[in-house]
Scaffold this motif. Structure first.
Motif, PDB file in Angstrom:
ATOM      1  N   ASN A   1       0.833  -1.200   0.000  1.00 51.45           N
ATOM      2  CA  ASN A   1       0.000   0.000   0.000  1.00 51.45           C
ATOM      3  C   ASN A   1       0.868   1.251   0.000  1.00 51.45           C
ATOM      4  OD1 ASN A   1      -1.970  -2.123   1.157  1.00 51.45           O
ATOM      5  ND2 ASN A   1      -3.253  -0.360   0.679  1.00 51.45           N
TER       6      ASN A   1
ATOM      7  N   SER B   1      -5.250   2.589  -1.284  1.00 54.59           N
ATOM      8  CA  SER B   1      -6.452   2.303  -0.510  1.00 54.59           C
ATOM      9  C   SER B   1      -7.416   3.487  -0.521  1.00 54.59           C
ATOM     10  CB  SER B   1      -6.089   1.964   0.933  1.00 54.59           C
ATOM     11  OG  SER B   1      -5.676   3.140   1.625  1.00 54.59           O
ATOM     12  N   GLU B   2      -8.642   3.203  -0.142  1.00 53.92           N
ATOM     13  CA  GLU B   2      -9.619   4.285  -0.013  1.00 53.92           C
ATOM     14  C   GLU B   2      -9.146   5.290   1.035  1.00 53.92           C
ATOM     15  OE1 GLU B   2     -14.217   4.609   1.428  1.00 53.92           O
ATOM     16  OE2 GLU B   2     -13.825   3.355  -0.329  1.00 53.92           O
ATOM     17  N   ASN B   3      -8.494   4.812   2.091  1.00 56.19           N
ATOM     18  CA  ASN B   3      -7.951   5.729   3.097  1.00 56.19           C
ATOM     19  C   ASN B   3      -6.886   6.648   2.499  1.00 56.19           C
ATOM     20  OD1 ASN B   3      -9.542   4.983   5.257  1.00 56.19           O
ATOM     21  ND2 ASN B   3      -8.080   3.493   6.057  1.00 56.19           N
TER      22      ASN B   3
ATOM     23  N   ARG C   1      -8.577   9.283   0.555  1.00 58.42           N
ATOM     24  CA  ARG C   1      -9.136  10.277   1.477  1.00 58.42           C
ATOM     25  C   ARG C   1      -8.035  11.230   1.960  1.00 58.42           C
ATOM     26  NH1 ARG C   1     -11.115   6.855   4.816  1.00 58.42           N
ATOM     27  NH2 ARG C   1     -13.048   6.632   3.642  1.00 58.42           N
ATOM     28  N   PHE C   2      -6.846  10.682   2.260  1.00 55.11           N
ATOM     29  CA  PHE C   2      -5.714  11.520   2.665  1.00 55.11           C
ATOM     30  C   PHE C   2      -5.333  12.503   1.561  1.00 55.11           C
ATOM     31  CE2 PHE C   2      -1.055  12.058   2.440  1.00 55.11           C
ATOM     32  CZ  PHE C   2      -0.861  12.819   3.585  1.00 55.11           C
TER      33      PHE C   2
ATOM     34  N   HIS D   1      -9.415  -1.907  -0.410  1.00 60.47           N
ATOM     35  CA  HIS D   1     -10.385  -1.633   0.657  1.00 60.47           C
ATOM     36  C   HIS D   1     -11.392  -0.563   0.255  1.00 60.47           C
ATOM     37  CE1 HIS D   1      -9.314  -4.234   3.998  1.00 60.47           C
ATOM     38  NE2 HIS D   1      -8.042  -4.057   3.675  1.00 60.47           N
TER      39      HIS D   1
ATOM     40  N   LYS E   1      -8.463  -1.997  11.107  1.00 60.78           N
ATOM     41  CA  LYS E   1      -8.608  -0.871  10.183  1.00 60.78           C
ATOM     42  C   LYS E   1      -9.171   0.338  10.921  1.00 60.78           C
ATOM     43  CE  LYS E   1      -8.437  -0.522   6.217  1.00 60.78           C
ATOM     44  NZ  LYS E   1      -7.364   0.078   5.373  1.00 60.78           N
ATOM     45  N   ASN E   2      -8.682   1.524  10.527  1.00 61.11           N
ATOM     46  CA  ASN E   2      -9.209   2.786  11.046  1.00 61.11           C
ATOM     47  C   ASN E   2      -9.182   2.860  12.567  1.00 61.11           C
ATOM     48  OD1 ASN E   2      -9.868   3.662   8.374  1.00 61.11           O
ATOM     49  ND2 ASN E   2     -11.690   2.388   8.454  1.00 61.11           N
TER      50      ASN E   2
ATOM     51  N   HIS F   1      -4.698  -5.666  10.653  1.00 63.44           N
ATOM     52  CA  HIS F   1      -4.169  -4.467  10.024  1.00 63.44           C
ATOM     53  C   HIS F   1      -3.443  -3.588  11.040  1.00 63.44           C
ATOM     54  CE1 HIS F   1      -7.569  -5.407   7.201  1.00 63.44           C
ATOM     55  NE2 HIS F   1      -6.626  -5.137   6.321  1.00 63.44           N
TER      56      HIS F   1
END
Length: 286
Positions: A24, A50-52, A55-56, A85, A143-144, A183
């Motif tokens: 990632n 990743s989707e995260n 978003r970042f 993800h 996650k998160n 994770h």
């Protein structure tokens, strides 16, 4: 060289009882380090966004995706691009136009039937676009900021019979399984359920994926690949390498202001980490 199809890389690895490692990325330095490490190991690699990470990057997918494509096209080894993800259907539908060859659609947070329904719809759309799709059954956790699930918690482990039905009914091309990793682990202390890995490999006719591999020791990773894991996901290990190198440089040079110097050291540290993990999970010198 052109981007490699993720499915072809994973299928070849599965047939050879090896694994392709997927890393990632968050920054351009991550991307460059992943490709450099793979080239040093002489092995194919998957670059994952990743989707995260999107978003970042303030919701913008294309800048990081186009950077990954540009680096991959100049690589001396096959490089695939994977969107990881994904929970947003809107983001999913941007994947093909952004150059991705595969996605991991993450509906594992949902009850089984809702997960299946959402994933089936995602798989139908992906296949119509020529995309390879991975899903998750069970809960890897972590996650998160969420804590990893207890080994005996309901849904914390992937059930082979349920997984077989899920793969058949959803139409996915690969399955991420919950077998003891988590994770975002910063210590390499995870103990995998290798008997479960083997039972899942025997029950399914699609490749198995291990998420949360940064926290898995080398011997555990080797055993997981030998048991049937064909794609190994790594993220936190790169961030540990980057942060450690940057911190060491700034500690040694408290007046430093030129970010190129410490980012170069961080990139080199990540590349070494990539090479080491690839050699553990399936590189030529493994």
């Amino acid at each position: 060289m052109p981007l490699a199809p993720t499915g072809e890389l994973i299928s070849r690895a599965a047939a050879a009882r090896s694994a392709v490692t997927a890393f990632n990325v968050i920054t351009l330095e991550h991307i460059e380090a992943v490709v450099a490490g793979a080239e040093s190991a002489g092995a194919p690699v998957v670059v994952q966004v990743s989707e995260n990470a999107v978003r970042f990057r303030q919701g913008r997918l294309l800048p990081l995706a186009r950077a990954a494509v540009a680096v991959a096209e100049r690589a001396a080894v096959p490089v695939a691009l994977h969107l990881d993800h994904v929970q947003s259907d809107e983001l999913l539908r941007r994947a093909a136009d952004a150059g991705f060859g595969s996605v991991m659609y993450d509906a594992a947070r949902l009850p089984y039937q809702e997960n299946l329904t959402a994933t089936r719809a995602a798989a139908d759309w992906c296949h119509a676009q020529g995309l390879w799709i991975e899903a998750e059954l069970g809960r890897v956790g972590g996650k998160n900021g969420e804590p990893p699930l207890d080994a005996h918690a309901p849904g914390a482990r992937t059930d082979p019979a349920e997984a077989r039905a899920y793969v058949h009914d959803s139409g996915v091309d690969a399955l991420a399984v919950a077998v003891g990793s988590s994770h975002a682990m910063t210590t390499r202390t995870a103990a995998l359920d290798h008997d479960l890995v083997k039972r899942l490999a025997g029950a399914l006719d699609v490749p198995l994926v291990l998420h949360g591999s940064s926290g898995v020791p080398d011997d555990e990773l080797r055993a997981a690949v030998a048991g049937g894991i064909a794609k190994v996901n790594v993220g936190t290990a790169l961030n540990i390498a980057l942060t450690g190198a940057v911190r060491a440089h700034l500690d040694a040079h408290p007046d430093a202001v030129d970010c190129r110097k410490y980012l170069a050291e961080g990139r080199e540290a990540m590349a070494r980490t990539v090479e080491r993990i690839i050699r553990v999970t399936g590189g030529p010198a493994a």
